[in-house]
Design an enzyme around this catalytic site. Sequence first.
Site, PDB file in Angstrom:
ATOM      1  N   LYS A  75       0.830  -1.268   0.085  1.00 19.69           N
ATOM      2  CA  LYS A  75       0.137   0.023   0.102  1.00 19.69           C
ATOM      3  C   LYS A  75       0.914   1.257  -0.120  1.00 19.69           C
ATOM      4  O   LYS A  75       0.301   2.394  -0.339  1.00 19.69           O
ATOM      5  CB  LYS A  75      -0.707  -0.006   1.063  1.00 19.69           C
ATOM      6  CG  LYS A  75      -2.007  -0.887   1.263  1.00 19.69           C
ATOM      7  CD  LYS A  75      -3.136  -0.673   0.404  1.00 19.69           C
ATOM      8  CE  LYS A  75      -4.288  -1.841   0.602  1.00 19.69           C
ATOM      9  NZ  LYS A  75      -5.713  -1.156   0.527  1.00 19.69           N
ATOM     10  N   ASP A 123      -7.901   0.168   6.884  1.00 18.03           N
ATOM     11  CA  ASP A 123      -7.881  -1.016   8.031  1.00 18.03           C
ATOM     12  C   ASP A 123      -6.572  -1.074   8.648  1.00 18.03           C
ATOM     13  O   ASP A 123      -5.997  -1.627   9.488  1.00 18.03           O
ATOM     14  CB  ASP A 123      -8.191  -2.366   7.366  1.00 18.03           C
ATOM     15  CG  ASP A 123      -9.220  -2.730   7.051  1.00 18.03           C
ATOM     16  OD1 ASP A 123     -10.244  -2.630   8.165  1.00 18.03           O
ATOM     17  OD2 ASP A 123      -9.691  -3.102   6.190  1.00 18.03           O
TER      18      ASP A 123
END
Length: 404
Positions: A75, A123
Amino acid sequence: MFLLNSHPHHNSPLDPVDAETLGEGGADTVERFLAHRANHAETPLHALPALARELSVGAVHVKDEGHRLGLGSFKALGGAYAVIRLVLEEAERRLGRAVDIAELHSPEAKAVAASMTFACATDGNHGRSVAQGAELVGAKAVIFVHGGVSEARVAAISRFGAEMVRVDGTYDDTVAEAARVAAENRWTIVSDTSWAGYERIPGLVMQGYTAMVREALRRLPEPPTHVFVQAGVGGVAAAVSGHLALTFGDRRPTFTVVDPVRAACIFETARAGHPVKIAHGEPTVMAMLECYDPSLVAWRVLKHVADVFMTVDEQDAIAAMNRLARPSGNDPAIVAGESGGAGLAGLVRAATTPAIRAAVGLDETSRVLLFNTEGATDPERYAELVGMTPAEVIGRRQAQGVTA
């Protein structure tokens, strides 16, 4: 669960906007931006010949994103890249001229960045990337998390100076709340999922992920015949499959999307043939994949170029973590977080289930590419599930003479 792609658009060309986003030109831009990151280094590609023999396939390679840009997850390539792109675009708008990445730390660009606030739901891993990107350019970041996000992951985000906001409910509830608050405050939302009317920025996030595919292809001795990639909202699966389809055309590898059975929004979307929001149930150990509403942009890509959709259960994921930490033969030990090894869990399930193995086309000549999408982003949880700390696993690898 296992499903072949039967969508009418399967194997048809990507939409032009997605082909532009995920193709060679977009990947070139990502790599040019990465070259200006002080802590950029290519992540390792590990060969696992002993595992390949166990699974009766020709080769298994794992692209290990647990080392990416100091954040421990793929990410890192998406959120920060999108933030930088958006700052430079706003600088161009205000200055009335082109502004290149080389000017990112110029007084003019810094003044623009200081006036901007970026927000997102997470998250854990995406929020860390957005927060890092905002700190890098001198902007503000406000990160929304749900109650299931561990304190360790919250701390890992806040160390970049981000303001943290806890939201009751699921990841999808935080997406809605982040979008609402950002609209009220005129902040820029940098989401890794998309919805009707909000597509370009998630596309930039996905574009960032193409860097890891390019790096892997440069290091592989031969192109892969099969790729297994895990899915949350679908962004990484779409980025990988889309770039591979554009790179190889009719010779592209067979692409399998792996969902947690407890959060299988991409699987259910594929089964329905259109985006489906699924009900929130018992949490999955694969916390970074616990998503119940698919990204519209991701599905727009996957319906064209994903070949297989499948699910794995909790024990499959934990077994994959342990298999990578305690490898057979001379395979290197790899630290994979709860979600990082889900692609391997899918491969193991497919290779050892005759019906799936035949349907996917796995045999003794298959060359499989996997992505470890995160390292131990919650070290305490990792040690609980693996029985070793990340440092102990790395120590095993160093004892093998593998330094990456």
